[in-house]
Design an enzyme around this catalytic site. Structure first.
Site, PDB file in Angstrom:
ATOM      1  N   ASN A 203       0.450  -0.867  -0.069  1.00 33.87           N
ATOM      2  CA  ASN A 203       0.291  -0.408   0.165  1.00 33.87           C
ATOM      3  C   ASN A 203       0.916   1.375   0.097  1.00 33.87           C
ATOM      4  O   ASN A 203       2.192   1.404   0.649  1.00 33.87           O
ATOM      5  CB  ASN A 203      -1.037  -0.373   1.161  1.00 33.87           C
ATOM      6  N   LYS A 205       1.544   2.808   1.970  1.00 31.24           N
ATOM      7  CA  LYS A 205       2.234   3.803   3.451  1.00 31.24           C
ATOM      8  C   LYS A 205       3.512   2.972   3.015  1.00 31.24           C
ATOM      9  O   LYS A 205       4.466   3.015   3.350  1.00 31.24           O
ATOM     10  CB  LYS A 205       1.460   3.626   4.629  1.00 31.24           C
ATOM     11  N   GLU A 206       2.952   1.950   3.055  1.00 30.35           N
ATOM     12  CA  GLU A 206       4.328   0.769   2.847  1.00 30.35           C
ATOM     13  C   GLU A 206       5.787   0.759   2.013  1.00 30.35           C
ATOM     14  O   GLU A 206       6.852   0.714   2.573  1.00 30.35           O
ATOM     15  CB  GLU A 206       3.233  -0.641   3.008  1.00 30.35           C
ATOM     16  N   ASP A 275      -6.443  -8.516   2.469  1.00 26.36           N
ATOM     17  CA  ASP A 275      -5.823 -10.026   2.120  1.00 26.36           C
ATOM     18  C   ASP A 275      -7.088  -9.879   0.840  1.00 26.36           C
ATOM     19  O   ASP A 275      -6.582 -10.416  -0.439  1.00 26.36           O
ATOM     20  CB  ASP A 275      -6.273 -10.235   3.046  1.00 26.36           C
TER      21      ASP A 275
END
Length: 330
Positions: A203, A205-206, A275
């Site tokens: 995502n 942020k990651e 997920d």
């Protein structure tokens, strides 16, 4: 390929989910008073519920879409492990890739719910890396599973110790040997270890933390592009697929790149959406659809599950109906 044939094709796919599994437990009751012992609510217990969480929720999403799924992980030899195995078997998720270790604790996250509000969460977990012997046992079972034939392997990382840097490297080598597609839902600890996988799905942020760059997608698109280039130069995946929350998703391979906008929805809970996204993306990849179709389907599925409270798996019929309504082409 039509949507109808795509969803039928999902049912032919064999997928391995490798990563950190957990039990999501819920203690539910009513709150009518505060404890005289401390300024905390007293929950008058009414029921306990246990659900599959972590990488096991990815497996649930795949099962819901009709795929055949094998779970690959390391759990304990405790009573919680027995519960985990029972929950997996009830959902027809194969446990043949699971290693049980007396050195390991099975992860359980217990949420205390009073008057429909979460009051407290208690985590039972062990987050150190699995041992060399546990890693070797897991790798041996994985090779047997890959030999027997499968379409894709999902790395589902929750930083709980199963996906060590050395295991990641060895599994990627094995998947190349057996011509199996690989997709990744990463976390920060081993973010850059997934070199040369088929599809890499952080995502925003990651991505920002993983490449150590501040990113404001809406205000600084050029910075986002620089972050993607940095990621590609280090990890070298075939496909980069980034979820952007309210801004939708971005996908890129050597031939093209696409930004798919998010659909307007009433958001109840974003838990578990990632997920669902990796599950749908993996099945679409295994089915051989174009990357823009993959992104559109995964984006749609992630949005749908956000309308439900709690962690839920995508329903195949609901995804099909919405994709048909939106005119998504395969």
């Amino acid at each position: 390929m039509t949507l109808e044939t795509l969803f039928e094709d999902f049912k032919t796919k064999k997928i391995i989910v490798l990563g950190d599994v957990m039990i999501d437990a819920y203690l539910t009751g009513r709150v009518d008073r505060v404890s005289p012992e401390a300024p905390v609510p007293i929950v008058n217990f009414s029921k306990r519920e246990e659900r599959l969480g972590g990488a096991a929720n990815v497996a649930l999403n795949l099962i819901s879409l009709g795929a055949q799924v094998t779970m690959s992980t390391v759990i304990g030899q405790d009573k919680e492990a027995e519960t985990m195995l029972q929950l997996l078997e009830e959902q027809a998720i194969s446990t043949s890739g699971i290693i049980r270790s007396k050195e390991r604790q099975t992860t359980v996250k217990t949420r205390v719910i009073g008057n429909h509000q979460q009051l407290l969460r208690v985590d039972q977990e062990q987050t150190n890396d699995i041992s060399t012997s546990e890693e070797n046992a897991l790798l041996s079972d994985l090779e047997n599973l890959l030999k027997s034939g499968c379409d894709a392997l999902i790395f589902q990382d929750y930083n709980k110790g199963v996906l060590t840097a050395s295991l990641i490297e060895k599994v990627i080598d094995l998947t190349k040997q057996y011509n199996v597609l690989t997709t990744v839902d990463p976390k920060l600890k081993n973010f850059l270890a997934y070199k040369e996988v088929t599809l890499f799905k952080p995502n925003l942020k990651e991505l920002s933390e993983g490449v150590q760059m501040k990113i404001d997608f809406a205000k600084e698109p050029k910075q986002f592009e620089r972050a993607i280039e940095k990621l590609k130069s280090i990890v070298q995946p075939d496909i980069v697929f980034v979820t952007l929350s309210e801004h939708g998703v971005f996908i890129e391979n050597k031939e093209s790149k696409h930004h798919i906008l998010a659909h307007k929805r009433t958001i109840s809970d974003v838990s578990g959406a990632g997920d669902t996204v990796i599950s749908v993306a993996t099945l679409c990849l295994a089915a051989g659809v174009k990357i823009e179709t993959l992104a559109a389907m995964a984006n749609l599925a992630g949005g749908i599950v956000c309308e439900y409270r709690g962690v839920v798996a995508i329903k195949a019929q609901e995804l099909f109906d919405e994709a048909k309504k939106l005119g998504i082409k395969c």
